[in-house]
Motif scaffolding. Structure first.
Motif, PDB file in Angstrom:
ATOM      1  N   TRP A 103       0.836  -1.195   0.000  1.00 17.96           N
ATOM      2  CA  TRP A 103       0.000   0.000   0.000  1.00 17.96           C
ATOM      3  C   TRP A 103       0.876   1.252   0.000  1.00 17.96           C
ATOM      4  O   TRP A 103       0.563   2.248  -0.653  1.00 17.96           O
ATOM      5  CB  TRP A 103      -0.932   0.003   1.200  1.00 17.96           C
ATOM      6  CG  TRP A 103      -2.021  -1.044   1.126  1.00 17.96           C
ATOM      7  CD1 TRP A 103      -2.243  -1.945   0.115  1.00 17.96           C
ATOM      8  CD2 TRP A 103      -3.017  -1.296   2.106  1.00 17.96           C
ATOM      9  NE1 TRP A 103      -3.324  -2.740   0.415  1.00 17.96           N
ATOM     10  CE2 TRP A 103      -3.818  -2.368   1.631  1.00 17.96           C
ATOM     11  CE3 TRP A 103      -3.307  -0.744   3.339  1.00 17.96           C
ATOM     12  CZ2 TRP A 103      -4.889  -2.865   2.351  1.00 17.96           C
ATOM     13  CZ3 TRP A 103      -4.390  -1.242   4.061  1.00 17.96           C
ATOM     14  CH2 TRP A 103      -5.173  -2.298   3.568  1.00 17.96           C
ATOM     15  N   GLN A 104       1.984   1.181   0.738  1.00 17.67           N
ATOM     16  CA  GLN A 104       2.916   2.314   0.751  1.00 17.67           C
ATOM     17  C   GLN A 104       3.543   2.499  -0.636  1.00 17.67           C
ATOM     18  O   GLN A 104       3.679   3.632  -1.113  1.00 17.67           O
ATOM     19  CB  GLN A 104       4.002   2.079   1.798  1.00 17.67           C
ATOM     20  CG  GLN A 104       4.967   3.219   1.928  1.00 17.67           C
ATOM     21  CD  GLN A 104       6.041   2.939   2.961  1.00 17.67           C
ATOM     22  OE1 GLN A 104       6.400   1.794   3.219  1.00 17.67           O
ATOM     23  NE2 GLN A 104       6.554   3.997   3.552  1.00 17.67           N
ATOM     24  N   ASP A 123       1.174   4.223  -2.866  1.00 13.62           N
ATOM     25  CA  ASP A 123       1.154   5.665  -2.583  1.00 13.62           C
ATOM     26  C   ASP A 123       2.412   6.368  -3.106  1.00 13.62           C
ATOM     27  O   ASP A 123       2.333   7.512  -3.556  1.00 13.62           O
ATOM     28  CB  ASP A 123       0.970   5.922  -1.091  1.00 13.62           C
ATOM     29  CG  ASP A 123      -0.470   5.739  -0.638  1.00 13.62           C
ATOM     30  OD1 ASP A 123      -1.376   5.729  -1.503  1.00 13.62           O
ATOM     31  OD2 ASP A 123      -0.702   5.608   0.580  1.00 13.62           O
ATOM     32  N   ARG A 138      -6.577   6.538  -6.179  1.00 14.79           N
ATOM     33  CA  ARG A 138      -6.816   5.844  -4.911  1.00 14.79           C
ATOM     34  C   ARG A 138      -7.172   4.385  -5.201  1.00 14.79           C
ATOM     35  O   ARG A 138      -7.425   4.012  -6.336  1.00 14.79           O
ATOM     36  CB  ARG A 138      -7.909   6.522  -4.105  1.00 14.79           C
ATOM     37  CG  ARG A 138      -9.273   6.455  -4.737  1.00 14.79           C
ATOM     38  CD  ARG A 138     -10.307   7.219  -3.929  1.00 14.79           C
ATOM     39  NE  ARG A 138     -11.499   7.469  -4.695  1.00 14.79           N
ATOM     40  CZ  ARG A 138     -11.662   8.423  -5.588  1.00 14.79           C
ATOM     41  NH1 ARG A 138     -10.678   9.234  -5.856  1.00 14.79           N
ATOM     42  NH2 ARG A 138     -12.789   8.563  -6.247  1.00 14.79           N
ATOM     43  N   ASN A 156      -6.196  -1.166   7.526  1.00 16.31           N
ATOM     44  CA  ASN A 156      -6.349   0.275   7.303  1.00 16.31           C
ATOM     45  C   ASN A 156      -6.018   1.078   8.553  1.00 16.31           C
ATOM     46  O   ASN A 156      -5.458   2.173   8.458  1.00 16.31           O
ATOM     47  CB  ASN A 156      -7.761   0.600   6.811  1.00 16.31           C
ATOM     48  CG  ASN A 156      -7.914   0.377   5.328  1.00 16.31           C
ATOM     49  OD1 ASN A 156      -7.002   0.623   4.553  1.00 16.31           O
ATOM     50  ND2 ASN A 156      -9.074  -0.096   4.932  1.00 16.31           N
ATOM     51  N   TYR A 206      -2.244   1.157   8.776  1.00 21.53           N
ATOM     52  CA  TYR A 206      -1.707   2.018   7.718  1.00 21.53           C
ATOM     53  C   TYR A 206      -1.987   3.487   8.031  1.00 21.53           C
ATOM     54  O   TYR A 206      -1.126   4.356   7.848  1.00 21.53           O
ATOM     55  CB  TYR A 206      -2.282   1.638   6.351  1.00 21.53           C
ATOM     56  CG  TYR A 206      -1.554   2.325   5.221  1.00 21.53           C
ATOM     57  CD1 TYR A 206      -0.279   1.912   4.866  1.00 21.53           C
ATOM     58  CD2 TYR A 206      -2.116   3.392   4.538  1.00 21.53           C
ATOM     59  CE1 TYR A 206       0.412   2.543   3.843  1.00 21.53           C
ATOM     60  CE2 TYR A 206      -1.437   4.027   3.522  1.00 21.53           C
ATOM     61  CZ  TYR A 206      -0.168   3.601   3.180  1.00 21.53           C
ATOM     62  OH  TYR A 206       0.516   4.239   2.168  1.00 21.53           O
ATOM     63  N   GLY A 207      -3.167   3.764   8.521  1.00 15.85           N
ATOM     64  CA  GLY A 207      -3.506   5.126   8.905  1.00 15.85           C
ATOM     65  C   GLY A 207      -2.611   5.642  10.018  1.00 15.85           C
ATOM     66  O   GLY A 207      -2.202   6.809  10.015  1.00 15.85           O
ATOM     67  N   THR A 230       0.733   6.527   8.572  1.00 17.31           N
ATOM     68  CA  THR A 230       0.597   7.780   7.823  1.00 17.31           C
ATOM     69  C   THR A 230       0.542   8.976   8.771  1.00 17.31           C
ATOM     70  O   THR A 230       1.188  10.002   8.531  1.00 17.31           O
ATOM     71  CB  THR A 230      -0.670   7.731   6.944  1.00 17.31           C
ATOM     72  OG1 THR A 230      -0.586   6.591   6.081  1.00 17.31           O
ATOM     73  CG2 THR A 230      -0.823   8.979   6.107  1.00 17.31           C
ATOM     74  N   LEU A 272       4.003   9.612  10.191  1.00 18.39           N
ATOM     75  CA  LEU A 272       4.861  10.244   9.187  1.00 18.39           C
ATOM     76  C   LEU A 272       4.548  11.729   9.038  1.00 18.39           C
ATOM     77  O   LEU A 272       5.430  12.528   8.743  1.00 18.39           O
ATOM     78  CB  LEU A 272       4.721   9.538   7.833  1.00 18.39           C
ATOM     79  CG  LEU A 272       5.353   8.161   7.726  1.00 18.39           C
ATOM     80  CD1 LEU A 272       4.997   7.511   6.391  1.00 18.39           C
ATOM     81  CD2 LEU A 272       6.858   8.228   7.900  1.00 18.39           C
ATOM     82  N   ALA A 273       3.278  12.081   9.258  1.00 21.11           N
ATOM     83  CA  ALA A 273       2.862  13.477   9.166  1.00 21.11           C
ATOM     84  C   ALA A 273       3.125  14.236  10.470  1.00 21.11           C
ATOM     85  O   ALA A 273       2.817  15.414  10.573  1.00 21.11           O
ATOM     86  CB  ALA A 273       1.378  13.556   8.814  1.00 21.11           C
TER      87      ALA A 273
END
Length: 182
Positions: free
Chosen positions: A20-21, A24, A73, A134, A137-138, A141, A144-145
């Motif tokens: 998934w990464q 993206d 997406r 998910n 993964y969220g 994410t 990382l932000a």
């Protein structure tokens, strides 16, 4: 590609999160082969033959994303099929009387997954395993932000991680499961 191959053989859930990464990353490169070369492949420090294999791998993934309409997406069909297989395996493990430990962890994790759906963080059509993936993964994410995760969220993620680790282990050993559980 090298990381993906290792993760696929070691832990199918980590493999899916990695893929998934990669999806993206390809999107961040605008599904453009030149951008993929410049932004992604230029960071690899490896021999020419290995770099060529990695380039081919990214090119194939990029082409699949374009062909499947995943430019903006969504996940590649091969990855979605793996998620469906994991959903099916999870349900078989829950039904298998010999898998009491998995069933216990599953039911302990289920409220967190239901809560994610109630908050709108997951599609109502997602299965529990897709919701769990998910969620992880969220969280990656968000980290990382630079966003903080609450203590409750971290507790839920730990429980979700335990469930997925057990599922990945069962996936690697699925040929050892009884016929009706497989």
């Amino acid at each position: 590609m090298i990381i993906a191959e290792k993760k696929r053989s070691d832990n199918i859930c980590e493999y899916l999160l990695y893929m998934w990464q990669v999806e993206d990353l390809i999107r961040a490169a605008e599904c453009n082969p030149d951008n993929i070369d410049r932004l992604i492949l230029s960071r690899y420090q490896t021999d020419a033959d290995t770099l060529q294999r990695i380039r081919r791998w990214y090119a194939e993934l990029n082409e699949m994303m374009l062909t499947e309409g995943k430019r903006e997406r969504g996940h590649l069909d091969v990855n979605r099929i793996l998620v469906m297989q994991l959903e099916e395996l999870s349900q078989k493990l829950v039904r298998d009387p010999a898998q009491g430990l998995y069933r216990g962890v599953y039911y302990k994790t289920l409220p967190a997954l239901v809560q994610l759906r109630a908050k709108g963080a997951a599609s109502q059509s997602e299965g529990e395993i897709e919701t769990a993936l998910n969620a992880l993964y969220g969280a990656v994410t968000m980290r990382l932000a630079g966003r903080e995760l609450s203590a409750d969220t971290l507790t839920s993620l730990k429980q979700i991680g335990t469930l997925l680790a057990m599922l990945a282990d069962a996936y690697n050993k699925k040929d050892l499961l009884p016929e009706d559980a497989e």
